[in-house]
Design a protein around this motif. Structure first.
Motif, mmCIF file in Angstrom:
data_model
loop_
_atom_site.group_PDB
_atom_site.id
_atom_site.type_symbol
_atom_site.label_atom_id
_atom_site.label_comp_id
_atom_site.label_asym_id
_atom_site.label_seq_id
_atom_site.Cartn_x
_atom_site.Cartn_y
_atom_site.Cartn_z
ATOM 1 N N PRO A 130 3.888 16.647 13.405
ATOM 2 C CA PRO A 130 3.170 15.835 13.204
ATOM 3 C C PRO A 130 3.086 15.836 11.615
ATOM 4 N N THR A 131 3.875 16.537 11.078
ATOM 5 C CA THR A 131 4.329 16.984 9.523
ATOM 6 C C THR A 131 5.048 16.046 9.740
ATOM 7 N N LYS A 132 6.351 15.836 10.060
ATOM 8 C CA LYS A 132 7.151 14.905 10.411
ATOM 9 C C LYS A 132 6.691 13.409 10.615
ATOM 10 N N ARG A 133 6.281 12.914 10.857
ATOM 11 C CA ARG A 133 5.314 11.263 11.445
ATOM 12 C C ARG A 133 4.890 11.320 9.926
ATOM 13 N N ASN A 134 3.515 11.898 9.786
ATOM 14 C CA ASN A 134 3.372 11.617 8.606
ATOM 15 C C ASN A 134 3.826 11.553 7.455
ATOM 16 N N LEU A 135 5.102 12.947 7.181
ATOM 17 C CA LEU A 135 5.437 12.288 6.186
ATOM 18 C C LEU A 135 6.329 10.997 6.043
ATOM 19 N N GLU A 136 7.119 10.585 7.398
ATOM 20 C CA GLU A 136 7.754 9.071 7.305
ATOM 21 C C GLU A 136 6.549 8.547 6.797
ATOM 22 N N ARG A 137 5.659 8.627 7.850
ATOM 23 C CA ARG A 137 4.203 7.117 6.890
ATOM 24 C C ARG A 137 4.164 7.711 5.387
ATOM 25 N N LEU A 138 3.728 8.393 5.060
ATOM 26 C CA LEU A 138 3.366 8.913 3.618
ATOM 27 C C LEU A 138 4.492 8.636 2.273
ATOM 28 N N ALA A 139 6.184 8.070 3.015
ATOM 29 C CA ALA A 139 7.651 7.804 2.417
ATOM 30 C C ALA A 139 6.611 6.344 2.452
ATOM 31 N N GLN A 140 6.183 5.988 2.727
ATOM 32 C CA GLN A 140 6.492 4.134 2.339
ATOM 33 C C GLN A 140 5.546 3.526 1.385
ATOM 34 N N PHE A 141 5.448 4.859 0.442
ATOM 35 C CA PHE A 141 4.073 4.404 -0.339
ATOM 36 C C PHE A 141 4.936 4.591 -2.069
ATOM 37 N N GLY A 142 4.791 4.195 -2.573
ATOM 38 C CA GLY A 142 5.320 4.473 -3.959
ATOM 39 C C GLY A 142 3.859 5.161 -5.135
ATOM 40 N N SER A 143 2.545 5.214 -4.831
ATOM 41 C CA SER A 143 1.448 5.875 -5.164
ATOM 42 C C SER A 143 0.514 6.051 -4.468
ATOM 43 N N PHE A 144 -0.723 7.145 -4.935
ATOM 44 C CA PHE A 144 -2.105 7.205 -3.678
ATOM 45 C C PHE A 144 -2.736 5.516 -3.754
ATOM 46 N N ASP A 145 -2.792 5.255 -4.886
ATOM 47 C CA ASP A 145 -3.591 3.280 -4.557
ATOM 48 C C ASP A 145 -2.646 2.766 -3.402
ATOM 49 N N GLU A 146 -1.078 2.516 -3.461
ATOM 50 C CA GLU A 146 -0.860 2.380 -2.120
ATOM 51 C C GLU A 146 -1.161 3.249 -0.833
ATOM 52 N N ALA A 147 -1.314 4.379 -1.328
ATOM 53 C CA ALA A 147 -1.577 5.099 0.108
ATOM 54 C C ALA A 147 -2.794 4.109 0.607
ATOM 55 N N VAL A 148 -3.946 4.616 -0.224
ATOM 56 C CA VAL A 148 -5.575 4.204 0.001
ATOM 57 C C VAL A 148 -5.700 2.511 0.711
ATOM 58 N N ALA A 149 -5.106 1.690 -0.439
ATOM 59 C CA ALA A 149 -4.397 -0.144 1.174
ATOM 60 C C ALA A 149 -4.204 0.166 2.046
ATOM 61 N N HIS A 150 -2.659 0.834 1.992
ATOM 62 C CA HIS A 150 -2.761 0.955 3.536
ATOM 63 C C HIS A 150 -3.511 1.720 4.458
ATOM 64 N N VAL A 151 -4.539 2.744 4.134
ATOM 65 C CA VAL A 151 -5.111 2.902 5.162
ATOM 66 C C VAL A 151 -6.559 2.329 5.282
ATOM 67 N N LYS A 152 -6.783 0.829 4.400
ATOM 68 C CA LYS A 152 -7.903 0.752 4.923
ATOM 69 C C LYS A 152 -6.995 -0.320 6.003
#
Length: 274
Positions: free
Chosen positions: A208-230
């Protein structure tokens, strides 16, 4: 004619062995972001678990742990009707303080001595509700952004139903330190650097950590991660087994935000020793 009672659900069964599944233990995990000026990716806080731990021994994970009854009770006291959700958020805040000494989603006096005192009290068994009352802290639970939720369909020694949250914490002066009980090391690093360290054998990460890190590696900032989650709201992820080209893979669903959705079982690192 006697009517069959169908109101009771049949117990869940292990996807591989067919054995009855134990009741999942509710757990909560927090992905703490720290945007780095001039960097292409934010740092994330990782803890390396003690080799003596039953689950994910020696692995690098995000801070977190099981949700206590007191967390649910605190959520009810705060007036949250969905105490399962908000109890999980409270647990994520509590575990962050316990494991790293970092207080997030907390409004009030957060000088280093006070946070250290709160951490010590938590380790001694004091409830977070009592600490908040004593220190005049208010929790800002809406700052926690639901990221994902994982519950494996395998009858391991323990099965965790884990909610993952994200939060931004750009206070570079706040020093994260190990608790020397559940974890023996912690470090900040961007998602790709942690994946690279795992590939080089420098750290251990479970599926699970590996899959989540791969997903998180797509983001250049916290704001990008929030936009992705929307665009990809948190859903339950329950891995399954598939045969692909004659090889057994552990897989997760497509279309829920993860760039890589399968891995050969021969390469998978799971939470418990095989």
């Amino acid at each position: 004619m006697t009517e069959t009672n169908t109101s009771l659900e049949a117990p869940a069964m292990d996807a591989i062995t067919g054995k009855p599944m134990p009741k999942p233990i509710p757990a909560s995990t927090l992905v703490i972001f720290r945007d780095q000026p001039g960097s292409d990716a934010p740092d994330l806080l990782m803890v390396e678990r003690s080799a003596k731990m039953v689950f994910a021994a020696g692995a690098a994970v995000f801070p977190g742990g099981r949700i206590d009854d007191a967390d649910f009770e605190f959520a009810k006291t705060l007036g949250h009707a969905d105490f399962d959700e908000y109890g999980a958020r409270i647990a994520a805040v509590r575990e962050s303080i316990e494991e790293t000494g970092i207080a997030v989603a907390v409004e009030g006096n957060l000088d280093a001595k006070r946070v250290s005192d709160a951490r010590h009290a938590l380790h001694q068994g004091t409830n977070l509700a009592d600490i908040c009352n004593q220190f005049d802290w208010q929790l800002e639970l809406e700052k926690l952004i639901p990221f994902s939720r994982w519950c494996p369909p395998f009858a391991e020694k323990r099965v965790f139903d884990t909610r993952f949250y994200m939060i931004s914490h750009d206070d570079h002066k706040a020093q994260a330190t190990v608790d020397e009980t559940e974890n023996y090391n912690l470090f900040w690093g961007n998602a790709q650097s942690v994946l690279d360290r795992a590939e080089a054998g420098e750290v251990k990460i479970i599926f699970p950590t590996k899959r989540n890190l791969e997903r998180l590696a797509q983001f250049g900032s916290f704001d990008e991660a929030v936009a992705h989650v929307k665009d990809h709201p948190s859903v339950m992820v329950s891995p399954h087994i598939e045969k692909r080209d004659g090889e057994t893979h552990l897989c997760i669903p497509e279309g829920i935000g993860y760039p890589i959705t399968s891995e050969s079982m021969d390469a998978v690192q799971r939470g418990f020793k095989k």
